[in-house]
Design a protein around this motif. Structure first.
Motif, mmCIF file in Angstrom:
data_model
loop_
_atom_site.group_PDB
_atom_site.id
_atom_site.type_symbol
_atom_site.label_atom_id
_atom_site.label_comp_id
_atom_site.label_asym_id
_atom_site.label_seq_id
_atom_site.Cartn_x
_atom_site.Cartn_y
_atom_site.Cartn_z
ATOM 1 N N PHE A 258 0.859 -1.175 0.000
ATOM 2 C CA PHE A 258 0.000 0.000 0.000
ATOM 3 C C PHE A 258 0.898 1.228 0.000
ATOM 4 C CE2 PHE A 258 -2.366 -3.479 1.674
ATOM 5 C CZ PHE A 258 -3.650 -3.315 1.175
ATOM 6 N N PRO A 259 0.788 2.094 -0.991
ATOM 7 C CA PRO A 259 1.740 3.200 -1.151
ATOM 8 C C PRO A 259 1.591 4.257 -0.071
ATOM 9 C CG PRO A 259 -0.056 3.422 -2.717
ATOM 10 C CD PRO A 259 -0.249 2.093 -2.042
ATOM 11 N N ALA A 260 2.644 5.042 0.100
ATOM 12 C CA ALA A 260 2.593 6.192 0.998
ATOM 13 C C ALA A 260 1.484 7.126 0.536
ATOM 14 C CB ALA A 260 3.930 6.911 1.011
ATOM 15 N N GLY A 261 0.796 7.715 1.491
ATOM 16 C CA GLY A 261 -0.320 8.595 1.173
ATOM 17 C C GLY A 261 -1.664 7.918 1.245
ATOM 18 N N THR A 262 -1.689 6.578 1.338
ATOM 19 C CA THR A 262 -2.959 5.856 1.461
ATOM 20 C C THR A 262 -3.670 6.265 2.749
ATOM 21 O OG1 THR A 262 -2.097 3.946 0.243
ATOM 22 C CG2 THR A 262 -4.031 3.580 1.624
ATOM 23 N N LEU A 263 -4.966 6.562 2.648
ATOM 24 C CA LEU A 263 -5.769 6.910 3.814
ATOM 25 C C LEU A 263 -6.522 5.681 4.307
ATOM 26 C CD1 LEU A 263 -7.301 10.384 2.829
ATOM 27 C CD2 LEU A 263 -5.293 9.922 4.239
#
Length: 412
Positions: A36-41
């Motif tokens: 899951f990439p950085a910035g995922t909420l």
């Protein structure tokens, strides 16, 4: 509706948070480790309350996710997975209106069958936080206490007064408003929010695919007697639409809502009503504030629950009526108070017109306790798509009611 609540409402009704797999897995092949990439909420719900200045740096923070983490249609981590962290900054409000600070860092995610795995995430949004009080690094700032236009307006009025004594109370008020302590941030137990990944999150490959669209065996819904799917206000005025159908005993309902940090409101009395009005005018909290009466089939609500916020002007609440005592079926109407509405003869709450969001929030919060399961969403014959309630406030809905089975709660 407040911008933060719009964002949170959209997150809360998401079925899952999806990851981009590094490579699609062929049918029957082992799934690639989901990233899951950085910035995922990730929508979350706090399991413990926090107060800046009271909870020191290093104090534990425990939340649970409100959506499944999904890769290639397979669940990598189910909804209501625990996410833990710690307080990294805690400062109460200072004199002269300096606002307090509260910063959190989430560092571990509990994955079934694997244990705790490292994660790097910060607070991104919070249900009852005002716009602009959460910084880019997840630091929550208290609301600024300043005189504002209304307070500053007292100074020229005092100076222009004929009586010299008029200057004294105005000056005292103005001085106190300038030097009093700034607000300290507070996060309520049960409050929803969202965490934002600061670095990519790599989860272990699931041993087998549990499809995100799959559901457990549904509880059989008993045949419901015919009824008009709406409540009434005093004098027979059309009230809120029915958007909940609950299966279970009253004791099971009380326990499930209590586990979700919902409270039973106080009964109406002169003292309780005065306290609520004072809290509304001063924009303060009023825990277990009385709830207005609505009627279903000529009866006042049998059960009522509310989840308060830091101000009595905003709260979640639901009313329920026993529809069929032989099968323990309840019908309910739920919506969210988002402010005050001043009428010529009375003061009432203003509701969010998007009442389906409150229905969906209750489903997720009861499910998160382990005491209840969503059975289905049913369209009710004669259910309105839009209308106005007993206080002439507009609402819109898809006309469906959430059918919820309440059962025994797991041992803590």
């Amino acid at each position: 509706m407040h911008p933060n609540r719009l964002v949170l409402s959209a997150l809360l009704i998401c079925a899952a948070i999806s990851a981009e797999a590094q490579s699609p897995a062929p049918s029957g092949a082992e799934l690639a480790a989901p990233v899951f990439p950085a910035g995922t909420l990730v929508p979350i719900r706090f399991l413990n309350g926090l107060v800046a200045g009271r909870d020191s740096v290093g104090s534990p923070v425990l939340v649970q996710t409100l959506a499944a983490l999904v890769v290639d249609g397979c669940i990598a981590a189910p909804a209501f997975t625990e996410l833990s962290g710690r307080v990294t900054r805690s400062r109460s409000g200072k004199w002269f209106g300096q606002r307090g600070r509260l910063a959190l860092r989430f560092d571990s995610l509990r994955v079934k069958g694997t244990g705790w795995i490292p994660v790097d995430a910060v607070l991104d949004s919070l249900e009852f936080a005002r716009s602009g009080v959460i910084g880019s690094e997840g630091e929550l700032r208290g609301k600024s206490h300043t005189l504002g236009r209304r307070g500053l307006g007292l100074l020229p009025l005092a100076a222009a007064g004929d009586a010299p004594l008029a200057v004294i109370p105005a000056a005292m008020f103005a001085g106190w408003s300038l030097v009093r302590r700034g607000a300290r941030p507070v996060i309520l137990s049960g409050e929803a929010g969202a965490a934002r990944l600061r670095a990519p999150l790599r989860l272990p490959s699931p041993p087998q695919c549990q499809a995100a669209s799959s559901s457990s065996a549904l509880t059989r819904v008993p045949t419901l007697p015919s009824f008009i799917p709406r409540t009434e206000g005093r004098g027979g005025r059309s009230g809120d639409p029915v958007n909940l159908i609950v299966l279970g005993s009253s004791d099971a309902l009380d326990t499930a809502f209590a586990r979700a940090e919902w409270l039973i409101p106080q009964s109406h009395s002169a003292g309780h009503t005065l306290n609520e009005v004072a809290a509304a005018l001063l924009d303060r909290s009023s825990v277990r504030a009385p709830m207005s009466t609505q009627y279903f089939q000529g009866r006042a609500q049998d059960l009522a629950y509310e989840r308060p916020s830091a101000t009595v002007r905003i709260r979640h609440h639901a009313r329920l009526w026993l529809l069929d005592s032989t099968t323990a079926v309840w019908v309910g109407a739920a919506n969210q108070d988002i402010g005050l509405k001043v009428a010529p003869r009375h003061l009432t709450h203003r509701i969010s017109p998007q009442i389906d969001l409150e229905r969906d929030l209750i489903v997720r919060e009861l499910e998160s306790t382990g005491c209840a399961d969503l059975v289905a969403f049913d369209s009710l014959p004669g259910g309105p798509a839009a209308g106005r309630n007993a206080s002439d406030q507009r609402y819109i809905t898809d006309g469906r009611a959430a059918v919820i089975q309440v059962h025994g709660c797991p041992t803590r």
